[in-house]
Design a protein around this motif. Sequence first.
Motif, PDB file in Angstrom:
ATOM      1  N   ALA A 146      -9.722  -4.949  -9.082  1.00 49.28           N
ATOM      2  CA  ALA A 146     -10.189  -4.260  -7.884  1.00 49.28           C
ATOM      3  C   ALA A 146     -11.707  -4.096  -7.931  1.00 49.28           C
ATOM      4  O   ALA A 146     -12.280  -3.774  -8.970  1.00 49.28           O
ATOM      5  CB  ALA A 146      -9.516  -2.899  -7.767  1.00 49.28           C
ATOM      6  N   PRO A 174      -7.389   9.109  -2.574  1.00 49.98           N
ATOM      7  CA  PRO A 174      -6.176   9.916  -2.804  1.00 49.98           C
ATOM      8  C   PRO A 174      -6.387  11.076  -3.771  1.00 49.98           C
ATOM      9  O   PRO A 174      -5.834  12.153  -3.570  1.00 49.98           O
ATOM     10  CB  PRO A 174      -5.181   8.891  -3.370  1.00 49.98           C
ATOM     11  CG  PRO A 174      -5.635   7.582  -2.825  1.00 49.98           C
ATOM     12  CD  PRO A 174      -7.121   7.672  -2.809  1.00 49.98           C
ATOM     13  N   GLY A 221      -8.025   0.256 -12.599  1.00 50.17           N
ATOM     14  CA  GLY A 221      -8.249  -0.482 -11.364  1.00 50.17           C
ATOM     15  C   GLY A 221      -9.137  -1.696 -11.563  1.00 50.17           C
ATOM     16  O   GLY A 221      -8.891  -2.762 -10.979  1.00 50.17           O
ATOM     17  N   TRP A 242     -10.990   3.222  -2.105  1.00 48.38           N
ATOM     18  CA  TRP A 242      -9.923   3.379  -1.111  1.00 48.38           C
ATOM     19  C   TRP A 242      -8.575   3.728  -1.758  1.00 48.38           C
ATOM     20  O   TRP A 242      -7.833   4.564  -1.237  1.00 48.38           O
ATOM     21  CB  TRP A 242      -9.800   2.098  -0.303  1.00 48.38           C
ATOM     22  CG  TRP A 242      -8.721   2.151   0.749  1.00 48.38           C
ATOM     23  CD1 TRP A 242      -7.463   1.634   0.678  1.00 48.38           C
ATOM     24  CD2 TRP A 242      -8.808   2.788   2.031  1.00 48.38           C
ATOM     25  NE1 TRP A 242      -6.771   1.890   1.825  1.00 48.38           N
ATOM     26  CE2 TRP A 242      -7.570   2.600   2.680  1.00 48.38           C
ATOM     27  CE3 TRP A 242      -9.814   3.487   2.688  1.00 48.38           C
ATOM     28  CZ2 TRP A 242      -7.314   3.100   3.948  1.00 48.38           C
ATOM     29  CZ3 TRP A 242      -9.565   3.985   3.955  1.00 48.38           C
ATOM     30  CH2 TRP A 242      -8.333   3.790   4.574  1.00 48.38           C
ATOM     31  N   SER A 243      -8.252   3.101  -2.874  1.00 41.70           N
ATOM     32  CA  SER A 243      -6.922   3.257  -3.471  1.00 41.70           C
ATOM     33  C   SER A 243      -6.847   4.328  -4.545  1.00 41.70           C
ATOM     34  O   SER A 243      -5.751   4.817  -4.832  1.00 41.70           O
ATOM     35  CB  SER A 243      -6.458   1.920  -4.076  1.00 41.70           C
ATOM     36  OG  SER A 243      -6.409   0.907  -3.091  1.00 41.70           O
ATOM     37  N   ILE A 244      -7.972   4.696  -5.147  1.00 37.74           N
ATOM     38  CA  ILE A 244      -7.941   5.647  -6.255  1.00 37.74           C
ATOM     39  C   ILE A 244      -8.729   6.911  -5.929  1.00 37.74           C
ATOM     40  O   ILE A 244      -8.206   8.028  -6.053  1.00 37.74           O
ATOM     41  CB  ILE A 244      -8.483   4.985  -7.540  1.00 37.74           C
ATOM     42  CG1 ILE A 244      -7.610   3.793  -7.932  1.00 37.74           C
ATOM     43  CG2 ILE A 244      -8.554   5.992  -8.678  1.00 37.74           C
ATOM     44  CD1 ILE A 244      -8.129   3.030  -9.135  1.00 37.74           C
ATOM     45  N   ARG A 248     -12.321  -1.242  -3.225  1.00 42.15           N
ATOM     46  CA  ARG A 248     -10.884  -1.090  -3.428  1.00 42.15           C
ATOM     47  C   ARG A 248     -10.571   0.133  -4.290  1.00 42.15           C
ATOM     48  O   ARG A 248      -9.600   0.860  -4.045  1.00 42.15           O
ATOM     49  CB  ARG A 248     -10.327  -2.345  -4.090  1.00 42.15           C
ATOM     50  CG  ARG A 248      -8.815  -2.326  -4.296  1.00 42.15           C
ATOM     51  CD  ARG A 248      -8.075  -2.308  -2.970  1.00 42.15           C
ATOM     52  NE  ARG A 248      -6.637  -2.349  -3.185  1.00 42.15           N
ATOM     53  CZ  ARG A 248      -5.743  -2.311  -2.202  1.00 42.15           C
ATOM     54  NH1 ARG A 248      -6.161  -2.248  -0.943  1.00 42.15           N
ATOM     55  NH2 ARG A 248      -4.457  -2.344  -2.467  1.00 42.15           N
ATOM     56  N   ILE A 249     -11.403   0.367  -5.300  1.00 39.43           N
ATOM     57  CA  ILE A 249     -11.213   1.540  -6.147  1.00 39.43           C
ATOM     58  C   ILE A 249     -11.403   2.820  -5.350  1.00 39.43           C
ATOM     59  O   ILE A 249     -10.630   3.780  -5.486  1.00 39.43           O
ATOM     60  CB  ILE A 249     -12.179   1.478  -7.343  1.00 39.43           C
ATOM     61  CG1 ILE A 249     -11.764   0.352  -8.291  1.00 39.43           C
ATOM     62  CG2 ILE A 249     -12.214   2.808  -8.094  1.00 39.43           C
ATOM     63  CD1 ILE A 249     -12.724   0.135  -9.438  1.00 39.43           C
ATOM     64  N   ASP A 275      -7.244  -4.508 -13.106  1.00 45.41           N
ATOM     65  CA  ASP A 275      -6.384  -5.191 -12.135  1.00 45.41           C
ATOM     66  C   ASP A 275      -7.165  -6.050 -11.160  1.00 45.41           C
ATOM     67  O   ASP A 275      -6.570  -6.662 -10.261  1.00 45.41           O
ATOM     68  CB  ASP A 275      -5.554  -4.163 -11.365  1.00 45.41           C
ATOM     69  CG  ASP A 275      -4.506  -3.495 -12.238  1.00 45.41           C
ATOM     70  OD1 ASP A 275      -4.160  -4.086 -13.280  1.00 45.41           O
ATOM     71  OD2 ASP A 275      -4.056  -2.386 -11.894  1.00 45.41           O
TER      72      ASP A 275
END
Length: 307
Positions: free
Chosen positions: A209, A221, A204, A216-218, A213-214, A207
């Motif tokens: 992030a 989940p 991440g 929220w997206s990693i 962002r890490i 990319d």
Amino acid sequence: MTTTSPITAPDHRRVSKAAVGDEPPRRRRFKPGAGRQHHAGPFAYFALVVVGLGSIFPLYWTLVAASRTQDEVLDTTPPLIPGGNLFNNLEAAWEQANLGKAIVNTVIVSSSITVATLFFCTLAGYAFAKMRFKGRGALMTAVIATLTIPPQLSVVPLFMMMSDIGWGGQLESVIFPTLVSAFGVFFMRQYLLEALPYELIEAGRMDGANNLRIVWSIVLPVARPAMMVLGMLTFVQSWNDFFWPYLALNQQNPTLQVALGQLSASYVPDQSIVMAGALISTLPLLVVFVIFGKQIVGGIMSGAVKG
């Protein structure tokens, strides 16, 4: 002049069975019975039936007592079959304890505490599990040490603090002191240590992030199964909490457990009405478990097979 016979190669196709039998046996790669499905015996079924009946009986007895009269509940031979006085007792409990307002307050308190606990404990668990900073070990030790402190020791200073702020008798005095829990931080840290690999975080960052962002997206989940378990435990605990809400709130603005205490506060409480109120307080928890039971059990099983 002598002639020599040509050398013939040995025929490898003619191999005796004895030669084959002389070879050492190969080692088995798996133990006998590996991968075999085991079936439960009579004792296992008997134990499951006993545990199931022992778990269901208190709820069944609450239903029976809530559908009977006071004299029938206090009889020397208590009834074991529901009666026909259930709706009258439910109506009496609803009116006497103002359960409508109490349920609304309890939903607000439990939902707020659950959402805040999941958010803050997940962030703190991720920080303690995967981030490097000075004093991380000492801070984690301090968080775990707070679990050994009895909550009764903090009642007096916490009550004085809520009174000075002006939250005496308000729902804020119950919500804000429990927005985060030490158990939740420790639980999420232990889960993310195994479930979240560093490679995902590094991918991440490569990319582009940032930390939010890490998360929220990693992180969220990956942490979802543990969050379902922690959310259910937190919701049930805050729903059934009685000690601190009883001290912080008043009779005009109670939670459900405080309102149920009013039913048994009289000199001779009507046990059938008390049981009717207890039945009302239990039904929302059953509905929540029926709706989210599959996700909760899946989160528990997901944490059980880690490592």
